[in-house]
Design a protein around this motif. Structure first.
Motif, PDB file in Angstrom:
ATOM      1  N   ARG A 125      34.411  28.113  38.780  1.00 39.23           N
ATOM      2  CA  ARG A 125      35.580  28.394  39.624  1.00 39.23           C
ATOM      3  C   ARG A 125      36.926  27.886  39.067  1.00 39.23           C
ATOM      4  NH1 ARG A 125      33.622  26.111  45.586  1.00 39.23           N
ATOM      5  NH2 ARG A 125      31.621  26.798  45.449  1.00 39.23           N
ATOM      6  N   VAL A 129      35.101  18.479  41.298  1.00 42.96           N
ATOM      7  CA  VAL A 129      35.364  19.873  41.563  1.00 42.96           C
ATOM      8  C   VAL A 129      34.082  20.908  41.205  1.00 42.96           C
ATOM      9  CG1 VAL A 129      37.651  20.133  41.376  1.00 42.96           C
ATOM     10  CG2 VAL A 129      36.267  20.734  39.515  1.00 42.96           C
ATOM     11  N   GLN A 156      44.319  21.981  43.909  1.00 45.23           N
ATOM     12  CA  GLN A 156      44.198  22.979  44.984  1.00 45.23           C
ATOM     13  C   GLN A 156      43.128  24.092  44.660  1.00 45.23           C
ATOM     14  OE1 GLN A 156      48.046  24.557  45.627  1.00 45.23           O
ATOM     15  NE2 GLN A 156      48.773  22.595  46.629  1.00 45.23           N
ATOM     16  N   THR A 157      42.637  24.685  45.449  1.00 45.39           N
ATOM     17  CA  THR A 157      41.697  25.812  45.356  1.00 45.39           C
ATOM     18  C   THR A 157      42.968  27.099  45.186  1.00 45.39           C
ATOM     19  OG1 THR A 157      41.958  26.813  47.549  1.00 45.39           O
ATOM     20  CG2 THR A 157      39.928  25.123  46.730  1.00 45.39           C
ATOM     21  N   THR A 158      42.511  28.170  44.712  1.00 39.83           N
ATOM     22  CA  THR A 158      43.457  29.344  44.468  1.00 39.83           C
ATOM     23  C   THR A 158      44.112  29.639  45.718  1.00 39.83           C
ATOM     24  OG1 THR A 158      41.695  30.872  44.334  1.00 39.83           O
ATOM     25  CG2 THR A 158      42.565  30.079  42.388  1.00 39.83           C
ATOM     26  N   GLU A 173      46.599  26.575  36.064  1.00 39.04           N
ATOM     27  CA  GLU A 173      45.573  26.893  36.563  1.00 39.04           C
ATOM     28  C   GLU A 173      44.441  26.459  35.194  1.00 39.04           C
ATOM     29  OE1 GLU A 173      44.917  31.007  37.148  1.00 39.04           O
ATOM     30  OE2 GLU A 173      46.166  31.000  39.293  1.00 39.04           O
ATOM     31  N   TYR A 176      40.966  26.567  39.570  1.00 40.28           N
ATOM     32  CA  TYR A 176      41.561  25.734  40.407  1.00 40.28           C
ATOM     33  C   TYR A 176      43.420  25.528  39.779  1.00 40.28           C
ATOM     34  CZ  TYR A 176      36.907  24.132  41.878  1.00 40.28           C
ATOM     35  OH  TYR A 176      35.648  24.150  42.254  1.00 40.28           O
TER      36      TYR A 176
END
Length: 925
Positions: free
Chosen positions: A434, A430, A387-389, A336, A436
């Motif tokens: 946030r 991105v 990717q997003t979480t 992450e 990722y």
């Protein structure tokens, strides 16, 4: 006389010769003959580098095997030294390079010659090489050992690798090239850069593991240093081992090695070259054998510079590295990344430390001749997904530089360890604040041999850091890594390359109000914006555009099909708010998505001027229609927008630039719309003099500068021209010889004495190294040499632009300057050696008929019959004059060449035109 004998003429000559030998010594004639055979070194070159001057030369063409050392001679002409004197009496080595660490005084010119020493006797001198030390020397040498002793020639019959490791600079190092010393001219040679591993991470990191790229060869090979150029944009991480690998040379290669373990002074702190080179058999693709290392190190120079940004976060160089986790088919290899509060983050790529990689269950099938199988090694071409979480893939990073050749085996393949790299698509971004997930799932692979595809199973070991939060060298606040997925260690040893995008002005967070469309070829949409008051301008990263993209009538999103379906550029702006001249193109992203930001990247080192209006121009080229979000709200986003920045309230749309109109609705009063975009960059901090420029690469000056135009306004850009005080011949075909002469005068020193010239102004002196001569050789024309290939560009003025009563404008555009028609050419006489530089004096008495070397035709192109240098077919060189009273020829030259008319014999001494870099007017502090 009776009985006497008369000597024959031949006998008389023999007696005379014997007497001569007795008088001058029996070895005199032999010594004279030997002296004729003692040819000098050739091709001496002097180059200014950090910490001094680097000298390189070629061995003498004859009797080079008997050279014992070299004598280095030096002269400082503007320090009153009339002759060359010995700097080093004997280098006591056959090395053909020397580093003069004492040549560091700004404003001093250094002349050098070299003599070869044989049996204590010096040869004739080499050619003279000259270098001028300006205010600051370039910082291009990262690490080298060509100044070390204990040199020997080595014959190489194996693939050859020389390792190095750069220092601790967190953002890494841009690599521009490598110079390698050859002892003989090879029939062929390829030089490539390989990655090893992060120092201390795993066994074998001091051996080449994977090829990253191949350098471009020089035009021809020679004995001595040969420079191989790196592709644009490549870089090296700090504290990672890399290798320069030599191959493709047939059966053998002759290089120069040194037994010294030291590096030359003037390189990057903490950078090292390994003490010995590695070898392996030609054509071999397996591991390098450290036990077969050579006793010496390749003599080489690695060139490049420190990067000032580009790594978001890295753990490749952390001191604590945990175990090697084995992953296999179906396992996740991911981590992450939490980003900070910038508006967006541009992602350029991902790097991951991996150890031995294998493909088990692989059935090798060859053509019966033992051909090896070329497949993607490392992770075998498996991509990373960002990717997003929640698991939504934003974009995929295909493997970029993990390619290698693996030998076939009965049931398994093994690949080299090292650092695998994945490149993100152009323009991948991105959002800030946030988390990722960078995710890779190990699966089956396919190898290709002679067109046959065979399946395989991948297993791999990756390296893990021993602490949960292992960010090592972030370039942006708040960017961190943490563990994720099935890998049973704290976090992976990895790096993410990219940079934060800071919004300077934005309206993309305002409520949208439908969309603007571009539907046919050459449809144009433009959106204006203006900058703030920062005195030094703004570093410009690019523009983000909100894509709407939906389509109610079918499932096809209305977005650009790819980079070739749209072009985006930045123009200056006319008084009516419409686009003026184009300043530069932006780089389009590789992919677009409905409802997402499309980022168009600015060229490297681009700046925007303060308090200046610009306009973004979006041009439809083809494919699906483009739908861009618009807003009717006149406000900018806060707090993102910087002080003084503003977004234009209305965009323009039309079938071409000339037909743009404001889009309004039918409300009363009519409502206008603005495109929803963000302009990214940051205010420039730094020194007032000599900092990098704005859009065109200018240097900043204030309106009260002595040589600024008297009517200068903030944001104006201009170049200045002067005619040199000293004259020169036109014998040299090397354009840098003329550039150096004008740079010397711009710095403000006289060639003939210590007196400072008129350019004691600190601005002119600070940019002296950027002045260029307006001359043409047969290889380079003036327009290319001066960097004025664009049609428009800055205005061009005579140097002393501050005199309000003098017509100093030469040309409004680059095309006009090189078009043969100058606005005010008479002023040229005023700044030549015919009169004082800045004393107004009596202008009417100045000689207006002098000529100036150019080697060009009237349009600044290399004259086909009379360029600068010895390649002129007529032994004449073209010249121009800025103010011929009879209008017989132009400021830069003429088409017809006749002696005494528009040309002179190349031995004639004439002055040169000198032109500055771009200056930009900024507010007074």
């Amino acid at each position: 006389m009776t009985g006497s004998r008369r000597l024959a003429p031949l006998s008389i000559l023999l007696i005379a010769a014997a007497v001569l030998v007795a008088l001058v010594g029996p070895g005199a004639t032999a010594q004279a003959q030997s002296q004729n055979e003692r040819t000098p070194p050739a091709n001496l070159a002097a180059r200014l580098v950090r910490g001094g001057v680097e000298l390189t030369w070629d061995r003498p063409a004859q009797n080079d095997e008997s050279v014992d050392g070299y004598e280095i001679l030096r002269r400082r002409p503007n320090r009153g030294e009339q002759t060359l004197t010995t700097l080093v009496s004997d280098t006591a080595t056959t090395d053909t390079a020397y580093f003069d660490t004492t040549a560091t005084e700004p404003g001093v010119r250094y002349n050098y010659q070299v003599r070869a020493i044989r049996n204590g006797v010096s040869s004739r001198p080499s050619n003279t090489a000259t270098v001028l030390v300006l205010l600051s020397a370039p910082t291009t040498r990262l690490v080298s050992n060509v100044g070390q002793s204990s040199v020997s020639q080595a014959s190489v019959a194996q693939q050859y690798a020389m390792g190095f490791r750069l220092g601790s600079h967190g953002q890494g190092y841009a690599i521009s090239g490598v110079s390698i010393e050859l002892a003989a001219v090879p029939s062929g040679l390829s030089v490539s850069l390989w990655v090893g591993g992060a120092e201390g991470h795993f066994d074998g990191s001091r051996a080449p593991m994977r090829e990253l790229f191949e350098f471009d060869n020089p035009g021809s090979f020679k004995v001595g240093l040969n420079t191989f150029t790196a592709p644009a944009g490549v870089f090296a991480y700090p504290y990672v081992n890399y290798f320069v690998v030599l191959s493709g040379f047939g059966s053998s290669l002759s290089v120069m090695e040194t037994a010294s373990d030291d590096e030359d002074p003037g390189g990057e702190p903490d950078a090292v070259l390994f003490d010995s080179a590695l070898v392996r058999a030609l054509g071999e693709t397996g591991q390098w054998d450290s036990s077969s290392s050579r006793s010496g190190a390749l003599r080489m120079v690695l060139e490049g510079s420190r990067r000032d940004r580009g790594i978001l976060a890295s753990s490749l160089t952390v001191a604590q590295v945990g175990g090697q986790e084995i992953i296999s088919v179906g396992d996740e290899c991911c981590f992450e990344m939490t980003v900070g509060s910038a508006d967006c983050y541009l992602i350029r790529g991902v790097s991951l430390a991996a150890d031995s990689v294998g493909a088990t269950g692989y059935t090798a099938e060859t053509d019966g001749m033992g051909n090896r199988i070329d497949i993607d090694s490392g992770f075998f071409g498996i991509p990373f997904d960002l990717q997003t979480t929640s698991g939504t893939t934003l974009f995929t990073l295909p493997v970029a530089s993990a390619r290698g050749a693996l030998t076939s085996g009965p049931a398994s393949l093994t690949g080299p360890p090292g650092i695998s790299q994945w490149s993100a698509p152009q323009g991948a971004t991105v959002a800030g604040s946030r988390t990722y997930v960078l995710h890779m799932t190990i699966g089956s692979i396919a190898g290709d041999t002679q067109g046959s595809t065979r399946g395989g199973i991948v297993t791999s070991r990756v390296h893990c850091a021993s602490v949960a939060n292992y960010t090592d060298t972030p370039s942006a606040p708040g960017v961190t890594f943490s563990s994720h997925g099935s890998v049973a260690c704290d976090s992976l040893a990895a790096a993410v390359d990219g940079e934060p995008l800071y919004a300077m002005v934005s309206n993309r967070r305002q409520d949208n109000d439908s969309y603007a469309t571009a539907t046919s070829t050459n449809d144009v949409i433009s959106q204006g914006f203006s900058t703030g008051p920062s005195a030094y301008g703004y570093r410009f990263q690019g523009i983000g555009v909100n894509i709407e993209g939906s389509d109610d009538s079918n499932s096809d999103p209305q977005i650009p099909d790819g980079p070739s379906s749209v072009s985006v550029a930045v123009h200056n702006i006319k008084t009516d708010g419409k686009p003026g001249d184009k300043l530069f193109d932006l780089v389009s992203p590789d992919q677009y998505a409905a409802g997402q930001l499309a980022f168009f990247e600015a060229p490297t080192a681009t700046r925007l001027a303060p308090d200046t209006s610009y306009v973004m121009v979006w041009t439809y080229i083809g494919g699906e229609q483009h739908r861009l979000w618009r807003t009717s709200i006149d406000d900018e986003d806060r707090p993102e927008t910087l002080d003084g920045f503003a977004m234009a309230d209305a965009f323009h749309r039309g079938a071409s630039l000339s037909s743009l109109t404001v889009t309004e609705n039918t409300d009363t009063p009519p409502k206008t719309y603005a495109l929803q975009i963000a302009v990214y960059g940051e205010a420039v901090e730094g020194s007032f003099v000599g900092s990098a420029g704005f859009v065109s690469g200018g240097y900043q000056v204030t309106p009260d500068w002595l040589h600024a135009p008297h009517d200068a306004r903030v944001g104006d850009q201009f170049r200045v021209v002067f005619v040199t005080h000293h004259s020169t011949g036109a014998m040299s075909g090397d354009i840098e010889a003329y550039n150096e002469l004008v740079q010397f005068e711009a710095f403000g020193r006289s060639e003939r004495d210590e007196t400072l010239g008129p350019f004691t102004d600190r601005v002119i002196r600070s940019v002296a190294s950027q002045f260029k001569a307006v001359v043409c050789t047969d290889a380079v024309d003036a327009r290319t040499n001066t960097g004025m290939t664009d049609a428009f560009g800055a205005t061009i003025r005579w140097l002393d632009g501050g005199w309000e009563d003098r017509p100093t404008l030469i040309a409004n555009t680059y095309d006009q300057f090189y078009g043969g028609e100058w606005v005010n050419s008479d002023y040229g006489a005023y700044v030549t050696g015919n009169t004082a530089y800045f004393d107004p004096g009596d202008y009417s008495t100045v000689d207006k008929s002098y000529m100036i070397w150019t080697g060009c035709d009237a349009q600044g192109a290399s004259h086909p019959q009379a360029p600068m240098g010895t390649n002129s077919p007529m032994e004449l060189v073209a010249a121009g004059t800025p103010n011929d009273p009879n209008d017989n020829y132009a400021p830069l030259g003429a088409v017809e060449v006749r002696s005494g008319y528009v040309a002179r014999p190349r031995e004639t001494l004439l002055p040169l035109y000198a032109i500055s870099p771009v200056f930009t007017i900024v507010p007074e502090r």
